[in-house]
Scaffold this active site. Structure first.
Site, mmCIF file in Angstrom:
data_model
loop_
_atom_site.group_PDB
_atom_site.id
_atom_site.type_symbol
_atom_site.label_atom_id
_atom_site.label_comp_id
_atom_site.label_asym_id
_atom_site.label_seq_id
_atom_site.Cartn_x
_atom_site.Cartn_y
_atom_site.Cartn_z
ATOM 1 N N HIS A 60 5.797 9.565 2.185
ATOM 2 C CA HIS A 60 4.495 9.774 1.231
ATOM 3 C C HIS A 60 4.103 11.240 1.468
ATOM 4 O O HIS A 60 3.848 11.615 2.512
ATOM 5 C CB HIS A 60 3.453 8.746 2.108
ATOM 6 C CG HIS A 60 2.189 9.102 0.445
ATOM 7 N ND1 HIS A 60 2.053 8.588 -0.292
ATOM 8 C CD2 HIS A 60 1.433 9.739 1.465
ATOM 9 C CE1 HIS A 60 0.815 8.650 -0.568
ATOM 10 N NE2 HIS A 60 -0.337 9.613 -0.115
ATOM 11 N N HIS A 62 2.390 14.846 -0.685
ATOM 12 C CA HIS A 62 1.772 15.355 -2.088
ATOM 13 C C HIS A 62 2.073 16.692 -1.643
ATOM 14 O O HIS A 62 1.426 17.562 -0.562
ATOM 15 C CB HIS A 62 0.635 15.639 -1.777
ATOM 16 C CG HIS A 62 -0.159 13.656 -1.740
ATOM 17 N ND1 HIS A 62 -0.107 13.361 -2.740
ATOM 18 C CD2 HIS A 62 -1.141 12.828 -0.779
ATOM 19 C CE1 HIS A 62 -0.147 12.403 -2.694
ATOM 20 N NE2 HIS A 62 -0.644 11.883 -1.608
ATOM 21 N N HIS A 204 -1.824 5.683 -9.250
ATOM 22 C CA HIS A 204 -2.858 6.338 -7.918
ATOM 23 C C HIS A 204 -3.541 5.484 -6.796
ATOM 24 O O HIS A 204 -3.690 5.641 -5.675
ATOM 25 C CB HIS A 204 -3.507 7.511 -8.100
ATOM 26 C CG HIS A 204 -3.905 8.194 -7.085
ATOM 27 N ND1 HIS A 204 -5.878 8.121 -6.427
ATOM 28 C CD2 HIS A 204 -3.900 9.515 -6.991
ATOM 29 C CE1 HIS A 204 -5.554 9.015 -6.536
ATOM 30 N NE2 HIS A 204 -5.107 9.222 -5.687
ATOM 31 N N ARG A 207 -9.353 2.439 -8.372
ATOM 32 C CA ARG A 207 -10.066 2.851 -9.037
ATOM 33 C C ARG A 207 -9.729 4.311 -10.020
ATOM 34 O O ARG A 207 -10.330 4.464 -10.843
ATOM 35 C CB ARG A 207 -10.915 4.115 -7.514
ATOM 36 C CG ARG A 207 -10.073 4.981 -6.979
ATOM 37 C CD ARG A 207 -11.067 6.244 -6.159
ATOM 38 N NE ARG A 207 -11.063 7.506 -6.141
ATOM 39 C CZ ARG A 207 -9.927 7.585 -4.394
ATOM 40 N NH1 ARG A 207 -9.923 6.376 -3.471
ATOM 41 N NH2 ARG A 207 -9.264 8.425 -4.274
ATOM 42 N N GLU A 234 -7.593 2.761 1.434
ATOM 43 C CA GLU A 234 -7.770 4.080 2.404
ATOM 44 C C GLU A 234 -9.503 4.213 3.105
ATOM 45 O O GLU A 234 -9.617 4.623 4.105
ATOM 46 C CB GLU A 234 -6.791 5.552 1.626
ATOM 47 C CG GLU A 234 -7.114 6.470 2.479
ATOM 48 C CD GLU A 234 -6.946 7.965 2.231
ATOM 49 O OE1 GLU A 234 -5.906 9.158 2.648
ATOM 50 O OE2 GLU A 234 -6.340 8.174 0.836
ATOM 51 N N HIS A 268 -1.437 3.803 3.672
ATOM 52 C CA HIS A 268 -2.619 3.782 4.436
ATOM 53 C C HIS A 268 -2.951 2.340 4.535
ATOM 54 O O HIS A 268 -2.630 1.692 6.189
ATOM 55 C CB HIS A 268 -3.645 4.546 3.349
ATOM 56 C CG HIS A 268 -3.137 5.771 3.313
ATOM 57 N ND1 HIS A 268 -2.805 6.231 3.908
ATOM 58 C CD2 HIS A 268 -3.222 6.493 2.229
ATOM 59 C CE1 HIS A 268 -2.970 7.877 3.432
ATOM 60 N NE2 HIS A 268 -2.859 7.904 2.441
ATOM 61 N N ASP A 319 1.847 12.424 3.972
ATOM 62 C CA ASP A 319 0.770 12.798 3.284
ATOM 63 C C ASP A 319 0.376 14.130 3.241
ATOM 64 O O ASP A 319 1.010 14.866 2.216
ATOM 65 C CB ASP A 319 -0.485 11.795 4.078
ATOM 66 C CG ASP A 319 -1.557 11.342 2.806
ATOM 67 O OD1 ASP A 319 -1.158 12.065 1.834
ATOM 68 O OD2 ASP A 319 -2.430 10.871 3.075
#
Length: 446
Positions: A60, A62, A204, A207, A234, A268, A319
């Site tokens: 994971h 970004h 993603h 939400r 998370e 998570h 992450d």
């Protein structure tokens, strides 16, 4: 058949450390043969001194979050205040400067023994949401950056359509959104895998993808037998908002729309109910723990032991790249659990290394990596056993030494497809990784 031979002073073979292993690599970049009991390097073999492990899988990432390191440590705040700083960095990304930054970040990963990264990619369009001439320009930049840094990538192209349970994307999020899951699927279908790159999918979060569009993303991944990842529970605020909107937890919502399953990984999985844990384990849905980010953002400690016992395979990720060190992620998962439970020894060193290697690669769709055995991809990394951190223990305790004492700074070599990417602690493709990081991060502040 042309073979390259490596002699491994010590090798972790999944269950134990074996001294004196000769490993032959085929011209196709796979392990052709593995021989134990080889006390000295065979003629012409390249000696790797220390403990050689399968390449580490960073499940994971970004990449652009690496630009936040240090800057987000000033003062206090929450995940949500951190997110505002992240949005500012995202607004300054272009295909060119993202390539430069990601190349440097992936080179840092290679220096840390990572041979495969799962890039959870959601910055798709220009600021304001206008597509680039090539709608996948940002994703292509990441794929090319991984090639330039010498590692593999699973591009987890991410559906991000809402600011929260049906609300329109905010000004920062407009460049993340394709407008609908159908438009997302059309764009992502134009991305093609290549020798070093697989294409996967991501939701993603519950939400950010309306419930009635979750199945479209899941179906796209199912039809291609591609990995599917999702940020899951998370934050307690996400759970509360999901219950308010749908009367159920995020895990239950994903289950209702066909998102869970053995090719899916929840990232998570921090704030779960007993029912959530049973759903994730019962469907074989994986769990990617990112302990250094979870503690940096004050997210909490996820129920990793209970998830694994229920049937959820564990993987690890860095992450937000507060640090890039998969050995630290493995160590932190165990030590976090010790703090919570006040007991020791929830996972063996072998189990923690399995999460960082074989199970991590599997979560990214690479089932033929993460093992030192004939037929597997020739991706491996060597950790020094003679540094100030690792000197002293018996070599047969190399797995314990790697997990509980070593850091990324102890990685001596990284080999991908049989080729040295890191040799003697220096990257062979990116000549000066610290400068590449500094310059590419400075460009985002310009």
């Amino acid at each position: 058949m042309s073979l390259t031979t490596y002699w491994l002073e010590h090798a972790w073979l999944g269950t134990h450390v074996e001294p004196g292993v000769a490993l032959d690599v085929s011209a196709e970049g796979r392990i052709a043969a593995l021989r134990t009991g080889v006390a000295t390097p065979p003629p012409g073999a390249e000696a790797l001194r220390g403990l050689t492990l399968p390449g580490l899988a960073n499940a994971h990432s970004h990449a652009f979050h690496r630009a936040l390191r240090g800057a987000v440590q000033v003062g206090s705040g929450t995940f949500w205040t951190w997110r505002e700083l992240m949005y500012r960095a995202a607004q300054n990304l272009t295909p060119d400067n993202y390539f430069a930054l990601a190349r440097a970040v992936y080179a840092e990963m290679a220096l840390a023994g990572v041979t495969n990264v799962g890039e959870f990619h959601y910055v798709h369009h220009a600021p304001g949401g206008t597509p680039y001439a090539d709608p996948n320009a940002m994703g292509e930049a990441l794929i090319e950056a991984a090639a330039a840094a010498g590692i593999r990538i699973t591009l987890l192209d991410t559906a991000y359509l809402s600011s929260g349970f049906g609300e329109a994307p905010n000004a920062h999020q407009q460049r993340f959104s394709d407008g609908s899951a159908e438009a997302w699927a059309e764009r992502v279908s134009a991305l093609k895998p290549r020798e070093h790159a697989l294409i996967g999918a991501a939701v993603h979060s519950v939400r950010a993808v309306p419930a009635d569009q979750l199945a479209t993303v899941a179906r796209w991944a199912e039809e291609r037998r591609a990995p599917l990842h999702v940020h899951l529970s998370e934050q307690t605020a996400e759970n509360d908002a999901c219950r308010a909107a749908h009367g159920r937890t995020p895990t239950q919502l994903l289950a209702d729309h066909g998102v869970l399953g053995p090719r899916t990984t929840g990232v998570h999985n921090t704030h779960l109910t007993d029912t959530d844990i049973a759903l994730l384990g019962g469907t074989g849905t994986g769990t990617c723990m990112c302990p250094t980010t979870e503690r940096d953002l004050a997210d909490g400690i996820g129920p990793a032991t209970r998830l694994q016992q229920a049937g959820s395979p564990l993987s690890l990720g860095s992450d937000s790249h507060a640090v890039i060190d998969l050995l630290e992620e493995a160590r932190a998962m165990e030590l976090n659990e010790r703090l919570r439970s006040r007991t020791r020894g929830h996972w063996t060193a072998n189990a923690l290394l399995t999460a960082a290697t074989g199970d991590g690669h599997a979560s990214l769709g690479l089932v033929d990596a993460g093992r030192l055995e004939a037929g597997a991809l020739a991706d491996f990394t060597t950790v020094a056993l003679d540094s100030v951190r690792t000197a002293g223990p018996l070599p047969r305790l190399g797995a314990e030494t790697a997990v509980f004492a070593a850091t990324a700074a102890d990685v001596r070599h990284t080999v991908v497809a049989g080729r040295h990417v890191v040799r003697d602690g220096a990257h062979t493709l990116v000549g000066d990784v610290p400068t590449a990081l500094s310059e590419s991060i400075a460009a985002l502040r310009a």
